[in-house]
Design an enzyme around this catalytic site. Structure first.
Site, PDB file in Angstrom:
ATOM      1  CG  ASP A  41      45.933 -11.017 -27.765  1.00 60.17           C
ATOM      2  OD1 ASP A  41      45.040 -11.261 -28.600  1.00 60.17           O
ATOM      3  OD2 ASP A  41      47.102 -11.439 -27.885  1.00 60.17           O
TER       4      ASP A  41
ATOM      5  CG  HIS B 172      47.262 -11.392 -31.416  1.00 56.80           C
ATOM      6  ND1 HIS B 172      47.638 -12.227 -30.383  1.00 56.80           N
ATOM      7  CD2 HIS B 172      47.576 -12.047 -32.550  1.00 56.80           C
ATOM      8  CE1 HIS B 172      48.151 -13.336 -30.889  1.00 56.80           C
ATOM      9  NE2 HIS B 172      48.124 -13.258 -32.194  1.00 56.80           N
TER      10      HIS B 172
ATOM     11  CB  SER C  55      50.806 -15.020 -32.823  1.00 54.54           C
ATOM     12  OG  SER C  55      49.527 -15.452 -33.175  1.00 54.54           O
TER      13      SER C  55
END
Ligand SMILES: *[C@@H]1O[C@H](CO)[C@@H](O)[C@H](O)[C@H]1NC(C)=O
Ligand SMILES: *[C@@H]1O[C@H](CO)[C@@H](O)[C@H](O)[C@H]1NC(C)=O
Ligand SMILES: *[C@@H]1O[C@H](CO)[C@@H](O)[C@H](O)[C@H]1NC(C)=O
Ligand SMILES: *[C@@H]1O[C@H](CO)[C@@H](O)[C@H](O)[C@H]1NC(C)=O
Ligand SMILES: *[C@@H]1O[C@H](CO)[C@@H](O)[C@H](O)[C@H]1NC(C)=O
Ligand SMILES: *[C@@H]1O[C@H](CO)[C@@H](O)[C@H](O)[C@H]1NC(C)=O
Ligand SMILES: *[C@@H]1O[C@H](CO)[C@@H](O)[C@H](O)[C@H]1NC(C)=O
Ligand SMILES: *[C@@H]1O[C@H](CO)[C@@H](O)[C@H](O)[C@H]1NC(C)=O
Ligand SMILES: *[C@@H]1O[C@H](CO)[C@@H](O)[C@H](O)[C@H]1NC(C)=O
Ligand SMILES: *[C@@H]1O[C@H](CO)[C@@H](O)[C@H](O)[C@H]1NC(C)=O
Ligand SMILES: *[C@@H]1O[C@H](CO)[C@@H](O)[C@H](O)[C@H]1NC(C)=O
Ligand SMILES: *[C@@H]1O[C@H](CO)[C@@H](O)[C@H](O)[C@H]1NC(C)=O
Ligand SMILES: [Ca+2]
Length: 576
Positions: free
Chosen positions: A441, A487, A207
């Site tokens: 995601d 995610h 991320s």
């Protein structure tokens, strides 16, 4: 008595063993750490504090693991160091967990952050210690490990703190790795004949932490021997503004779906597309086939039900045509007022997190819930106003979003944008990148990683054909799309999919032993197959199951690959 000499020999061996095997207790002290601090010129312009430091041994700590490392039990030396930039009255703190000397394997690992944070507390550190690596993280100089960049970005309304911004962008990580590697060598006495003693250095994070990883690989070719980079928040202004796309679509089309309706559409998509990959396991491994073969309009009229939850009453209804119109538009990606493509979008089957609406208990209707990730980017990073979210989307059109994207791109191209496509210095230094992204995601579009990978391929191998350029790039940079994954973690709605939990080990074997990860090992972290290893295909090959879902092939599928290409024609410049 004939045994006596033997006893003496054993005794001598024992004594020798004790004197040569240094324990954590011996070296994990503030005095030892102070004696091993990097000298001040290890990084020009930085002074490391000899007083602001701490060290204490910690034994026998068990962790059940995380999405990116398996369960483990470790001993470590818990060290905190601090430094300042000469001429600035600042303090940057670094946290290092060092393995015990008998477990140290000549490795260093930097770890990064998430959301608006430059670290993730101590969460990621065991993932390096378990492989004999010193694991480091930084607080960026933001005033503590739990302070986000959004809290200290502005000195006042209208005044950006560029030092903090650049620390977040890439500088803090460069300093962390430079100091961390030096400190590691000093601490473990790897200072004699240094050229003969390789200290392997790594990076691992997902991320925002993935963006931080790229920020280093793109700038400092020889800093890391390898990096595991997950779902990176690159193309920063595009990524952050995109969090508002769903809201503006909802506002423009005048429909706000309930949480239950959102999830119902996602569940219907998963059910419809599950089998397209040849295996009925509740996992959409081929969102590209889903994109080609499944039409969201098929969900209109399907019933959904959710129990009452707090103020929100029972939801028992059918999927509406308006909801489907909203989600089709979201999946088409950001466009400007003329319909030109500004950005790409999520894959079908991903949860529409950004689309979340809010329930009005007075009217009994669902209404706008401005996504705070996107809203805060606009208020703080673009408007330089110290407020946590946009108060309204009044007058905000598709065209406004494009303006925000472009404004942020220009303003932060050299700090946060993080898509420099020429990785020649890193490649020439022998670096390896293992890049992964959940195919489902719902926070950072999977296609964002595909787009960057392709930018690198086209930029670095412009004269090679398609297959040859993938072949060349795959020698040192490989991209893996993780079937069904959300995610930076496994997916509650597709629990039977794998997650690449052992990637750092795979990277270590690639870097240190030359074992190319042709496929990536994923571990099923939940559901009926929990604990099973499933292989993940390297891009551009795509998974397909045969023999009733018992045998997987990684295949080339030109038609599917086309669905991953986005022509961002709202801009006259290339968007890498
Ligand atoms: C080191 O500096 C930080 C930031 O100023 C401060 O919070 C911390 O208490 C200091 N620690 C020590 C041991 O002096
Ligand atoms: C480590 O902890 C476990 C329980 O958490 C305990 O059973 C074991 O004895 C401990 N080992 C040592 C060496 O302290
Ligand atoms: C590690 O050191 C920090 C800073 O001194 C301290 O706050 C923290 O409690 C220590 N952690 C452990 C597990 O000892
Ligand atoms: C900064 O601007 C915001 C939005 O206009 C305002 O609410 C806030 O009071 C201002 N802060 C200061 C310290 O002036
Ligand atoms: C490094 O060398 C010093 C001096 O020989 C020794 O005291 C120390 O224990 C060594 N450190 C480690 C981690 O082995
Ligand atoms: C979606 O599927 C999950 C199980 O995967 C279930 O828990 C949830 O209730 C479903 N949501 C709706 C709205 O049907
Ligand atoms: C989905 O079906 C609707 C109605 O049949 C049609 O209007 C629309 O063009 C289709 N969308 C796609 C992407 O094929
Ligand atoms: C939902 O509503 C339908 C009729 O509108 C009803 O038949 C059904 O029992 C309801 N489901 C639940 C779980 O309450
Ligand atoms: C909720 O609905 C009531 C009645 O329609 C309206 O007056 C109020 O402004 C709404 N609240 C919000 C936060 O939109
Ligand atoms: C929206 O635009 C109108 C007309 O230009 C203006 O009067 C109004 O203040 C604007 N609202 C916001 C929140 O900017
Ligand atoms: C992948 O998993 C298989 C089966 O569990 C194992 O034998 C193999 O060593 C793993 N490979 C890597 C690179 O971890
Ligand atoms: C195919 O696999 C499914 C489970 O994925 C199983 O229920 C079914 O019985 C299998 N069919 C055959 C013919 O083996
Ligand atoms: Ca499937």
């Amino acid at each position: 008595m004939g045994c006596l000499p033997l006893v003496i020999i054993l005794g001598a061996t024992l004594v020798q063993a004790v004197t040569t095997s240094t324990t954590l207790d011996d070296v994990c002290t503030p005095a030892y750490v102070r004696s091993k601090l990097p000298v001040d010129n290890v990084y020009p312009g930085i002074t490391i504090s000899h007083t602001n430091l701490s060290a204490n041994p910690v034994y026998n700590v068990s962790t059940s693991g995380s999405a990116v490392y398996p369960a483990t039990t470790i001993d470590y030396c818990n060290v905190t160091l601090a430094y300042s930039h000469n001429g600035r009255d600042d303090t940057v703190q670094m946290r290092f967990w060092l393995p015990s000397p008998d477990k140290f394997a000549n490795r260093y690992l930097s770890t990064g952050g998430a959301d608006y944070y430059v670290n993730q507390g101590t969460q990621q550190l065991p993932g390096g210690v378990m492989y004999g690596a010193v694991s480091g993280s930084t607080d960026g100089g933001f005033g503590g490990f739990d302070v986000g960049v959004d809290e200290i970005l502005l000195l006042a309304n209208g005044t950006l703190d560029w030092q903090n911004l650049y620390m977040f962008g890439y500088e803090a990580h460069h300093e962390l790795a430079t100091i961390g590697k030096r400190f590691t060598r000093n601490f473990f006495n790897m200072t004699v004949n240094e050229e003969d003693q390789k200290l392997y250095s790594y990076y691992q994070s997902c991320s925002e932490g993935g963006r931080e990883g790229w920020s280093q690989v793109q700038r400092y070719g020889d800093q890391f021997d390898g990096a595991v980079i997950g779902a990176p928040a690159i193309r920063y202004s595009f990524q952050m503004t995109m969090h508002l796309w769903a809201n503006v679509v909802e506002k423009t089309l005048g429909y706000y779906p309930s949480q239950c309706e959102i999830e119902a559409i996602v569940n219907e998509t998963i059910t419809a597309c599950d089998g397209m990959d040849g295996r009925m396991d509740g996992v959409v491994s081929r969102s590209d086939l889903c994109k080609m073969q499944f039409n969201l309009t098929e969900t209109i009229g399907k019933g959904y039900y959710c129990a009452a939850d707090g103020d929100v009453p029972v939801q028992n209804s059918t999927i509406s045509a308006q909801a489907v119109e909203v989600f089709e538009k979201i999946l088409d990606g950001m466009t400007d007022d003329d319909g030109k493509q500004v950005y790409l979008s999520y894959q079908p089957g991903a949860l529409f997190w950004d689309a979340q609406a809010t329930y009005n208990t007075t009217s009994g209707n669902w209404g706008l819930d401005i996504n705070s990730m996107g809203g805060e980017f606009v208020t703080k990073f673009l408007q330089l106003l110290d407020i946590d979210n946009l108060p309204t989307l009044e007058n905000v059109t598709y065209g406004t979003l494009k303006e925000w994207v472009q404004h942020g791109w220009q303003m932060y191209e050299d700090s946060l944008h993080t898509t420099w496509p020429d990785l020649t210095p890193f490649h020439e230094a022998g670096g390896k990148v293992l890049h992964y992204h959940g195919e489902q995601d719902g926070s950072i579009p999977t296609a964002s990683s595909v787009h960057y990978y392709d930018s690198v391929r086209r930029t670095m191998y412009p004269t090679l054909g398609y297959n040859a350029s993938h072949e060349a790039l795959g020698q040192w940079y490989r991209l893996f799309l993780v079937p069904g994954a959300s995610h930076c973690m496994n997916n509650d709605l597709q629990p039977n999919g794998p997650f690449p939990q052992t990637s750092l080990q795979t990277l270590i074997e690639w870097v240190e032993q030359g074992v190319v990860p042709v496929r990536l090992n994923g571990t099923v972290l939940s559901g009926v197959f929990e604990g099973e290893t499933q292989e993940i295909c390297a891009w551009p090959l795509r998974p397909m199951w045969y023999e009733n879902g018992t045998r997987m092939e990684c295949e080339y599928d030109q038609k599917s690959l086309k669905t991953w290409e986005w022509d961002l024609d709202a801009f006259d410049l290339p968007v890498y």
